[in-house]
Design a protein around this motif. Structure first.
Motif, PDB file in Angstrom:
ATOM      1  N   LEU A   1       0.833  -1.213   0.000  1.00  0.00           N
ATOM      2  CA  LEU A   1       0.000   0.000   0.000  1.00  0.00           C
ATOM      3  C   LEU A   1       0.863   1.256   0.000  1.00  0.00           C
ATOM      4  O   LEU A   1       0.543   2.249  -0.653  1.00  0.00           O
ATOM      5  N   PHE A   2       1.978   1.202   0.722  1.00  0.00           N
ATOM      6  CA  PHE A   2       2.851   2.377   0.764  1.00  0.00           C
ATOM      7  C   PHE A   2       3.501   2.601  -0.595  1.00  0.00           C
ATOM      8  O   PHE A   2       3.663   3.746  -1.034  1.00  0.00           O
ATOM      9  N   ARG A   3       3.864   1.520  -1.269  1.00  0.00           N
ATOM     10  CA  ARG A   3       4.469   1.639  -2.612  1.00  0.00           C
ATOM     11  C   ARG A   3       3.472   2.265  -3.578  1.00  0.00           C
ATOM     12  O   ARG A   3       3.830   3.111  -4.400  1.00  0.00           O
ATOM     13  N   ILE A   4       2.202   1.836  -3.469  1.00  0.00           N
ATOM     14  CA  ILE A   4       1.149   2.412  -4.312  1.00  0.00           C
ATOM     15  C   ILE A   4       0.994   3.895  -3.995  1.00  0.00           C
ATOM     16  O   ILE A   4       0.827   4.735  -4.885  1.00  0.00           O
ATOM     17  N   ASP A   5       1.057   4.227  -2.712  1.00  0.00           N
ATOM     18  CA  ASP A   5       0.929   5.621  -2.273  1.00  0.00           C
ATOM     19  C   ASP A   5       2.032   6.492  -2.882  1.00  0.00           C
ATOM     20  O   ASP A   5       1.821   7.670  -3.160  1.00  0.00           O
ATOM     21  N   MET A   6       3.202   5.913  -3.110  1.00  0.00           N
ATOM     22  CA  MET A   6       4.340   6.688  -3.625  1.00  0.00           C
ATOM     23  C   MET A   6       4.247   6.959  -5.130  1.00  0.00           C
ATOM     24  O   MET A   6       4.996   7.783  -5.651  1.00  0.00           O
ATOM     25  N   LEU A   7       3.336   6.291  -5.839  1.00  0.00           N
ATOM     26  CA  LEU A   7       3.241   6.473  -7.290  1.00  0.00           C
ATOM     27  C   LEU A   7       2.807   7.908  -7.613  1.00  0.00           C
ATOM     28  O   LEU A   7       1.922   8.449  -6.942  1.00  0.00           O
ATOM     29  N   ASP A   8       3.382   8.488  -8.660  1.00  0.00           N
ATOM     30  CA  ASP A   8       3.056   9.866  -9.043  1.00  0.00           C
ATOM     31  C   ASP A   8       1.574  10.029  -9.367  1.00  0.00           C
ATOM     32  O   ASP A   8       0.955  11.032  -8.986  1.00  0.00           O
ATOM     33  N   SER A   9       1.006   9.032 -10.053  1.00  0.00           N
ATOM     34  CA  SER A   9      -0.408   9.136 -10.461  1.00  0.00           C
ATOM     35  C   SER A   9      -1.318   9.116  -9.232  1.00  0.00           C
ATOM     36  O   SER A   9      -2.313   9.841  -9.164  1.00  0.00           O
ATOM     37  N   VAL A  10      -0.957   8.311  -8.235  1.00  0.00           N
ATOM     38  CA  VAL A  10      -1.759   8.238  -7.001  1.00  0.00           C
ATOM     39  C   VAL A  10      -1.621   9.545  -6.222  1.00  0.00           C
ATOM     40  O   VAL A  10      -2.600  10.078  -5.686  1.00  0.00           O
ATOM     41  N   GLN A  11      -0.421  10.067  -6.183  1.00  0.00           N
ATOM     42  CA  GLN A  11      -0.196  11.337  -5.489  1.00  0.00           C
ATOM     43  C   GLN A  11      -1.038  12.456  -6.119  1.00  0.00           C
ATOM     44  O   GLN A  11      -1.683  13.240  -5.418  1.00  0.00           O
ATOM     45  N   ALA A  12      -1.007  12.480  -7.472  1.00  0.00           N
ATOM     46  CA  ALA A  12      -1.688  13.574  -8.179  1.00  0.00           C
ATOM     47  C   ALA A  12      -3.215  13.445  -8.085  1.00  0.00           C
ATOM     48  O   ALA A  12      -3.919  14.448  -7.937  1.00  0.00           O
ATOM     49  N   ASN A  13      -3.719  12.217  -8.199  1.00  0.00           N
ATOM     50  CA  ASN A  13      -5.172  12.024  -8.306  1.00  0.00           C
ATOM     51  C   ASN A  13      -5.903  11.773  -6.990  1.00  0.00           C
ATOM     52  O   ASN A  13      -7.114  11.950  -6.930  1.00  0.00           O
ATOM     53  N   PHE A  14      -5.166  11.334  -5.964  1.00  0.00           N
ATOM     54  CA  PHE A  14      -5.817  11.021  -4.692  1.00  0.00           C
ATOM     55  C   PHE A  14      -5.222  11.782  -3.508  1.00  0.00           C
ATOM     56  O   PHE A  14      -5.952  12.417  -2.749  1.00  0.00           O
ATOM     57  N   ILE A  15      -3.916  11.669  -3.357  1.00  0.00           N
ATOM     58  CA  ILE A  15      -3.285  12.194  -2.139  1.00  0.00           C
ATOM     59  C   ILE A  15      -3.348  13.726  -2.088  1.00  0.00           C
ATOM     60  O   ILE A  15      -3.722  14.303  -1.051  1.00  0.00           O
ATOM     61  N   THR A  16      -2.967  14.369  -3.191  1.00  0.00           N
ATOM     62  CA  THR A  16      -2.994  15.839  -3.203  1.00  0.00           C
ATOM     63  C   THR A  16      -4.412  16.377  -3.007  1.00  0.00           C
ATOM     64  O   THR A  16      -4.616  17.274  -2.160  1.00  0.00           O
ATOM     65  N   PRO A  17      -5.424  15.882  -3.748  1.00  0.00           N
ATOM     66  CA  PRO A  17      -6.790  16.360  -3.483  1.00  0.00           C
ATOM     67  C   PRO A  17      -7.232  16.101  -2.053  1.00  0.00           C
ATOM     68  O   PRO A  17      -7.903  16.946  -1.451  1.00  0.00           O
TER      69      PRO A  17
END
Lengths: 205, 168
Positions: free
Chosen positions: B15-31
């Motif tokens: 899950l942490f590796r998925i969290d580190m992906l740029d696409s996940v950061q841009a589409n989920f984490i940042t919002p």
């Protein structure tokens, strides 16, 4: 083994955390010394580009033979040796979580477990510092440092992952896992209740 | 229990590796982080009209003092630990889904408290802010995750007790 009330355990853990954290902060320079020296010794044993460590309070500097250059504001360039610094406290605070949980749960021979657990936590913190320094050298230093060290792409990626995983997850989680190993009454009782209930539920269905 | 620990560590790493992906950061984490800042500012404006938020920043209108919510302070990593603990534990899937949903709400509630308290601590004294930010709240959030997980485990065992009575 005396049963442990969850509400009492939770309240006491929080209280102990609030009391022990400032005390740890004051004492942190004493705990930093063995941890930073330990990390320096490990890296010195593994890599020939490591010269040694220097400790000032809770800050450790890893001295290396790796040449690096820095551009100065007056457009001149200064050449020196890479010497990444870190603060022990960035990961050192996790030991307080272990102390709070163990004292709150008050297992048998608690003071022996406290001492042994503290030693294990300090060893975990040594590995944490090693990862931080390796990340500074492999991934955050300049290209000319990379040409001297020549880490593989896999090593750089693994160290980068471990660094972030360690800082954000493992540092606060490791003391919880250690406590669960050292005093598993709380977990064991709840685990047995929950898994027995689940197994019984499956039998009835 | 060994199986639980292995599965728990594996899930966390994945899950942490998925969290580190740029696409996940841009589409989920940042919002999510921006929403967290907006929610914090909304709660604070109930008693302090001097606060505004933009992006991941919460700022004082009068003094310009502000805090930015970064990785490690948006509650995502704490949620990863909790979700991994719930998924790795042998329990009915219905209980796992409930545990994840309620658990994330509980962790994020504590995180809101962290963001708001750190803003006011920072306005008051930067040394106290540093202490609370880097050490105290990091520990309290992990303690919160442990407490939520223990309460969920207790709920799992108590939910099954009526079935136990029927069987006897």
């Amino acid at each position: 083994m005396t049963p442990l009330r969850l509400s009492r355990f939770v309240g006491l853990s929080v209280l102990l955390l609030l009391v022990l954290m400032p005390a740890w902060y004051v004492m942190s320079a004493y705990l930093a010394k063995p941890v930073i020296e330990g990390a320096g010794w490990v890296l010195l044993s593994l890599f020939d580009w490591v010269k040694g460590v220097q400790i000032e309070g809770t800050v450790g500097t890893l001295h290396t033979y790796l040449k690096t250059s820095v551009s100065l504001p007056n457009s001149s360039i200064r050449v020196g040796q890479l010497a990444p610094k870190l603060d022990y406290r960035a990961s050192g605070y996790s030991i307080v979580i272990f102390w709070a949980l163990l004292i709150a749960s008050f297992p048998s021979r608690w003071w022996q477990k406290l001492l042994a657990g503290t030693a294990v936590m300090l060893a975990i913190q040594v590995s944490s510092l090693c990862v931080q320094w390796l990340h500074d050298v492999f991934n955050r230093a300049s290209q000319e440092v990379a040409l001297q060290v020549m880490p593989s792409k896999l090593a750089m990626d693994v160290v980068a992952f471990l660094f972030h995983f360690n800082i954000y997850i493992l540092t606060p989680l490791a003391p919880v896992l250690l406590w669960a190993v050292w005093d598993n009454r709380v977990l064991r009782r709840m685990w047995v209740e929950a898994t027995l209930a689940e197994a019984l539920g499956r039998e009835v269905r | 229990m060994v199986r639980f620990f292995i599965l728990f560590l594996f899930l966390m790493a994945a899950l942490f590796r998925i969290d580190m992906l740029d696409s996940v950061q841009a589409n989920f984490i940042t919002p999510w982080t921006n929403l967290l800042a907006a929610m914090s500012a909304f709660i604070m404006t109930l008693f302090d009209s001097d606060v505004l938020s933009f992006g991941r920043v919460i700022q004082s209108k009068s003094t310009g003092f502000g805090v930015s919510i970064e990785a490690g302070c948006n509650g995502v990593e704490a949620a990863i630990v909790l979700v991994s603990g719930v998924l790795a534990f042998p329990a009915p899937w219905r209980m796992k889904v409930m545990g994840i949903f309620i658990g994330i709400v509980a962790v994020q509630t504590a995180n809101l408290l962290r963001v708001i308290s750190l803003y006011y601590l920072g306005k008051w004294d930067m040394q106290v802010f540093e202490f609370a930010h880097l050490y105290l709240w990091q520990a309290l959030i992990m303690l919160d995750v442990l407490i939520v997980w223990l309460l969920w485990m207790r709920a799992v065992s108590r939910r099954q007790q009526p079935i136990k009575l029927q069987a006897t």
